[in-house]
Design a protein around this motif. Structure first.
Motif, PDB file in Angstrom:
ATOM      1  N   ASN A 191      13.311  17.133  24.473  1.00 55.72           N
ATOM      2  CA  ASN A 191      13.081  18.422  25.137  1.00 55.72           C
ATOM      3  C   ASN A 191      13.898  18.543  26.419  1.00 55.72           C
ATOM      4  O   ASN A 191      14.354  19.631  26.780  1.00 55.72           O
ATOM      5  CB  ASN A 191      11.594  18.594  25.439  1.00 55.72           C
ATOM      6  CG  ASN A 191      11.231  20.031  25.744  1.00 55.72           C
ATOM      7  OD1 ASN A 191      11.353  20.919  24.905  1.00 55.72           O
ATOM      8  ND2 ASN A 191      10.801  20.285  26.979  1.00 55.72           N
ATOM      9  N   GLU A 192      14.112  17.425  27.093  1.00 51.35           N
ATOM     10  CA  GLU A 192      14.912  17.454  28.328  1.00 51.35           C
ATOM     11  C   GLU A 192      16.380  17.773  28.033  1.00 51.35           C
ATOM     12  O   GLU A 192      17.079  18.324  28.891  1.00 51.35           O
ATOM     13  CB  GLU A 192      14.775  16.116  29.060  1.00 51.35           C
ATOM     14  CG  GLU A 192      13.423  15.994  29.754  1.00 51.35           C
ATOM     15  CD  GLU A 192      13.136  14.605  30.301  1.00 51.35           C
ATOM     16  OE1 GLU A 192      12.352  14.505  31.267  1.00 51.35           O
ATOM     17  OE2 GLU A 192      13.678  13.618  29.762  1.00 51.35           O
TER      18      GLU A 192
ATOM     19  N   SER B  64      20.237  13.329  32.474  1.00 52.80           N
ATOM     20  CA  SER B  64      19.962  12.029  33.098  1.00 52.80           C
ATOM     21  C   SER B  64      18.533  11.575  32.810  1.00 52.80           C
ATOM     22  O   SER B  64      18.286  10.407  32.479  1.00 52.80           O
ATOM     23  CB  SER B  64      20.186  12.104  34.614  1.00 52.80           C
ATOM     24  OG  SER B  64      21.542  12.370  34.898  1.00 52.80           O
ATOM     25  N   SER B  65      17.587  12.505  32.926  1.00 50.21           N
ATOM     26  CA  SER B  65      16.196  12.174  32.648  1.00 50.21           C
ATOM     27  C   SER B  65      15.995  11.900  31.160  1.00 50.21           C
ATOM     28  O   SER B  65      15.212  11.019  30.781  1.00 50.21           O
ATOM     29  CB  SER B  65      15.285  13.322  33.100  1.00 50.21           C
ATOM     30  OG  SER B  65      13.930  12.954  32.971  1.00 50.21           O
TER      31      SER B  65
ATOM     32  N   PHE C 272      22.999  11.981  22.064  1.00 54.56           N
ATOM     33  CA  PHE C 272      23.218  13.395  22.389  1.00 54.56           C
ATOM     34  C   PHE C 272      23.215  13.613  23.903  1.00 54.56           C
ATOM     35  O   PHE C 272      24.068  14.334  24.438  1.00 54.56           O
ATOM     36  CB  PHE C 272      22.145  14.268  21.733  1.00 54.56           C
ATOM     37  CG  PHE C 272      22.392  14.575  20.288  1.00 54.56           C
ATOM     38  CD1 PHE C 272      23.394  15.461  19.921  1.00 54.56           C
ATOM     39  CD2 PHE C 272      21.627  13.991  19.295  1.00 54.56           C
ATOM     40  CE1 PHE C 272      23.629  15.761  18.587  1.00 54.56           C
ATOM     41  CE2 PHE C 272      21.848  14.280  17.953  1.00 54.56           C
ATOM     42  CZ  PHE C 272      22.861  15.165  17.594  1.00 54.56           C
ATOM     43  N   ALA C 273      22.267  12.990  24.586  1.00 61.54           N
ATOM     44  CA  ALA C 273      22.171  13.170  26.041  1.00 61.54           C
ATOM     45  C   ALA C 273      23.433  12.667  26.742  1.00 61.54           C
ATOM     46  O   ALA C 273      23.954  13.324  27.649  1.00 61.54           O
ATOM     47  CB  ALA C 273      20.939  12.449  26.577  1.00 61.54           C
ATOM     48  N   ARG C 274      23.909  11.519  26.320  1.00 63.38           N
ATOM     49  CA  ARG C 274      25.125  10.970  26.944  1.00 63.38           C
ATOM     50  C   ARG C 274      26.358  11.802  26.571  1.00 63.38           C
ATOM     51  O   ARG C 274      27.252  11.994  27.398  1.00 63.38           O
ATOM     52  CB  ARG C 274      25.307   9.500  26.556  1.00 63.38           C
ATOM     53  CG  ARG C 274      24.263   8.581  27.183  1.00 63.38           C
ATOM     54  CD  ARG C 274      24.653   7.118  27.116  1.00 63.38           C
ATOM     55  NE  ARG C 274      23.614   6.250  27.646  1.00 63.38           N
ATOM     56  CZ  ARG C 274      23.431   5.983  28.937  1.00 63.38           C
ATOM     57  NH1 ARG C 274      24.207   6.549  29.849  1.00 63.38           N
ATOM     58  NH2 ARG C 274      22.466   5.165  29.330  1.00 63.38           N
TER      59      ARG C 274
ATOM     60  N   ASN D 219      13.634   4.181  27.768  1.00 60.21           N
ATOM     61  CA  ASN D 219      12.257   3.666  27.907  1.00 60.21           C
ATOM     62  C   ASN D 219      11.532   3.668  26.560  1.00 60.21           C
ATOM     63  O   ASN D 219      10.750   2.758  26.268  1.00 60.21           O
ATOM     64  CB  ASN D 219      11.475   4.507  28.913  1.00 60.21           C
ATOM     65  CG  ASN D 219      11.895   4.231  30.351  1.00 60.21           C
ATOM     66  OD1 ASN D 219      12.476   3.188  30.638  1.00 60.21           O
ATOM     67  ND2 ASN D 219      11.618   5.160  31.243  1.00 60.21           N
ATOM     68  N   ALA D 220      11.786   4.693  25.761  1.00 61.18           N
ATOM     69  CA  ALA D 220      11.135   4.791  24.447  1.00 61.18           C
ATOM     70  C   ALA D 220      11.473   3.576  23.581  1.00 61.18           C
ATOM     71  O   ALA D 220      10.610   3.055  22.857  1.00 61.18           O
ATOM     72  CB  ALA D 220      11.563   6.075  23.742  1.00 61.18           C
ATOM     73  N   LYS D 221      12.707   3.111  23.674  1.00 61.32           N
ATOM     74  CA  LYS D 221      13.137   1.976  22.838  1.00 61.32           C
ATOM     75  C   LYS D 221      12.389   0.684  23.166  1.00 61.32           C
ATOM     76  O   LYS D 221      12.311  -0.218  22.338  1.00 61.32           O
ATOM     77  CB  LYS D 221      14.650   1.768  22.972  1.00 61.32           C
ATOM     78  CG  LYS D 221      15.450   2.803  22.207  1.00 61.32           C
ATOM     79  CD  LYS D 221      16.935   2.518  22.211  1.00 61.32           C
ATOM     80  CE  LYS D 221      17.603   3.000  23.462  1.00 61.32           C
ATOM     81  NZ  LYS D 221      19.080   2.872  23.411  1.00 61.32           N
ATOM     82  N   LEU D 222      11.812   0.615  24.353  1.00 67.50           N
ATOM     83  CA  LEU D 222      11.035  -0.566  24.736  1.00 67.50           C
ATOM     84  C   LEU D 222       9.759  -0.689  23.907  1.00 67.50           C
ATOM     85  O   LEU D 222       9.173  -1.772  23.816  1.00 67.50           O
ATOM     86  CB  LEU D 222      10.667  -0.500  26.227  1.00 67.50           C
ATOM     87  CG  LEU D 222      11.836  -0.450  27.223  1.00 67.50           C
ATOM     88  CD1 LEU D 222      11.306  -0.266  28.638  1.00 67.50           C
ATOM     89  CD2 LEU D 222      12.690  -1.703  27.132  1.00 67.50           C
ATOM     90  N   TYR D 223       9.333   0.421  23.296  1.00 69.30           N
ATOM     91  CA  TYR D 223       8.086   0.433  22.532  1.00 69.30           C
ATOM     92  C   TYR D 223       8.319   0.320  21.020  1.00 69.30           C
ATOM     93  O   TYR D 223       7.374   0.357  20.237  1.00 69.30           O
ATOM     94  CB  TYR D 223       7.291   1.702  22.846  1.00 69.30           C
ATOM     95  CG  TYR D 223       6.869   1.761  24.290  1.00 69.30           C
ATOM     96  CD1 TYR D 223       5.708   1.122  24.721  1.00 69.30           C
ATOM     97  CD2 TYR D 223       7.647   2.417  25.240  1.00 69.30           C
ATOM     98  CE1 TYR D 223       5.321   1.155  26.055  1.00 69.30           C
ATOM     99  CE2 TYR D 223       7.275   2.451  26.578  1.00 69.30           C
ATOM    100  CZ  TYR D 223       6.109   1.819  26.976  1.00 69.30           C
ATOM    101  OH  TYR D 223       5.739   1.841  28.301  1.00 69.30           O
ATOM    102  N   PHE D 224       9.583   0.194  20.620  1.00 67.93           N
ATOM    103  CA  PHE D 224       9.915   0.048  19.205  1.00 67.93           C
ATOM    104  C   PHE D 224      10.649  -1.268  18.959  1.00 67.93           C
ATOM    105  O   PHE D 224      11.346  -1.768  19.841  1.00 67.93           O
ATOM    106  CB  PHE D 224      10.824   1.197  18.736  1.00 67.93           C
ATOM    107  CG  PHE D 224      10.271   2.568  18.934  1.00 67.93           C
ATOM    108  CD1 PHE D 224       8.998   2.894  18.479  1.00 67.93           C
ATOM    109  CD2 PHE D 224      11.022   3.561  19.562  1.00 67.93           C
ATOM    110  CE1 PHE D 224       8.483   4.169  18.652  1.00 67.93           C
ATOM    111  CE2 PHE D 224      10.528   4.840  19.729  1.00 67.93           C
ATOM    112  CZ  PHE D 224       9.238   5.150  19.268  1.00 67.93           C
ATOM    113  N   GLU D 225      10.515  -1.785  17.754  1.00 71.74           N
ATOM    114  CA  GLU D 225      11.284  -2.966  17.384  1.00 71.74           C
ATOM    115  C   GLU D 225      12.743  -2.575  17.191  1.00 71.74           C
ATOM    116  O   GLU D 225      13.045  -1.545  16.581  1.00 71.74           O
ATOM    117  CB  GLU D 225      10.744  -3.581  16.085  1.00 71.74           C
ATOM    118  CG  GLU D 225       9.421  -4.305  16.251  1.00 71.74           C
ATOM    119  CD  GLU D 225       9.011  -5.017  14.974  1.00 71.74           C
ATOM    120  OE1 GLU D 225       9.896  -5.506  14.250  1.00 71.74           O
ATOM    121  OE2 GLU D 225       7.803  -5.064  14.711  1.00 71.74           O
TER     122      GLU D 225
END
Length: 336
Positions: free
Chosen positions: A126-127, A134-135, A163-165, A142-148
């Motif tokens: 959504n950001e 940047s956000s 996409f953000a980058r 941070n999301a990737k820290l919660y996935f294998e």
């Protein structure tokens, strides 16, 4: 005593029925979101699932009001977010996502690492619509820290980061990310994800001027060829762009004619954006004028004004298959 016993039994039976009803509605909410989210992931137009989304939205709202279930609320907010994004109400979607984050953090029965990661992925996505890249990058990381690592969920988070980058003009990092998840999708045997990421990777190669590599990647997008709307058309446009960049005008001519036949054949059964029809008309004019970009731009100035404008049928959509913005690419080809 007998009366009290009967009353207690009735109360127990009532609670059992109530619990079974809640369990059934929770399971239904979960199943509905699983089916709908798979459809959303492979669609390029809101129209392909709009009626289904509205139906699920109404049903989950009713179920939540009846049960006050945190789990049903979670899936309802996911649906609300999708609906608001498609209505371009990105600030409302942001509020829904914050509610969702608070919901899972305040309910131990609802909280899982995967769910927290999923919420962060949705916030990051959504950001991007809010142009807060940047956000979006931070939340995707941070999301990737919660996935294998290497799982489908981790790759979805990486795709959002890509996409953000990319939109943040970090092309080298975007390239590294798309290459990684393109390879990962191939290893996991995920045909649609593999085809989509091969196409996105091809876009990066075209931007970098590596046309041969881009064409190699486009040869691997067979699964998205089955899509009769945006993904297929975007792939065709990129192939035409590659032909023009390589000065292979004969092949470009042939591929534009094939694109015209494809759109005519599918426009009655599938949603074709008016933007894509305008792009086709510009390409047909380009063929007729011997690839004189300046002449075509002057002759079709109104078309370009529509492509650059904000009318819903014609405007460029962020996070759409059109990674290389057609009208911007075209204008760069006009010789001074």
């Amino acid at each position: 005593v007998i009366q009290k016993g009967k009353k207690a039994v009735n109360e127990i039976e009532f609670e059992i029925v109530k619990y079974e009803n809640l369990h059934r509605k929770v399971q239904r909410a979960r199943n509905m979101w699983t089916i709908l989210s798979a459809k959303i992931d492979q669609s390029d137009s809101f129209r392909e699932y709009a009626s289904e989304l509205d139906e699920v939205r109404d049903l989950l709202r009713t179920d939540f009001e009846e049960t006050n279930s945190a789990t049903i609320c979670y899936f309802y907010l996911l649906i609300e977010t999708e609906a608001n994004q498609n209505e371009r109400n990105y600030l409302v979607a942001d509020l829904n996502l914050k509610k969702m984050h608070n919901l899972i953090m305040e309910n131990s029965s609802l909280y899982t690492k995967a769910r927290r990661g999923e919420v962060l992925v949705n916030i990051a996505n959504n950001e991007i619509f809010l142009n807060n890249y940047s956000s979006a990058i931070k939340n995707a990381e941070n999301a990737k820290l919660y996935f294998e690592k290497g799982t489908g969920n981790a790759d979805v988070a990486s795709e959002i980061e890509f996409f953000a980058r990319f939109y943040n003009n970090e092309l080298d990092l975007a390239e590294k990310i798309i290459e990684e998840i393109y390879i990962s999708a191939r290893k996991r045997n995920s045909p649609f994800a593999y085809g989509k990421r091969a196409y996105l990777y091809a876009c990066i190669m075209t931007i970098k001027g590596e046309i041969e590599k881009s064409n190699e990647l486009l040869g691997e997008v067979r699964e998205i060829e089955k899509n009769k709307g945006g993904w297929n058309i975007a792939m065709r446009v990129l192939t035409i762009i590659n032909c023009i960049e390589a000065k292979d005008y004969e092949s470009a001519d042939l591929k534009v004619m094939n694109m015209e036949k494809f759109i005519k054949r599918n426009s009655k059964l599938h949603h074709i954006r008016k933007r894509d029809v305008l792009i086709l008309r510009i390409l047909l004019k380009l063929i007729n004028e011997g690839f004189d970009f300046k002449k075509v731009y002057k002759a079709r100035k109104h078309y370009f004004e529509l492509l650059e404008g904000k009318q819903p049928d014609y405007y460029w959509k962020i996070r759409s298959p059109e990674l290389i913005i057609f009208h911007e690419w075209f204008k760069k080809k006009i010789k001074p």
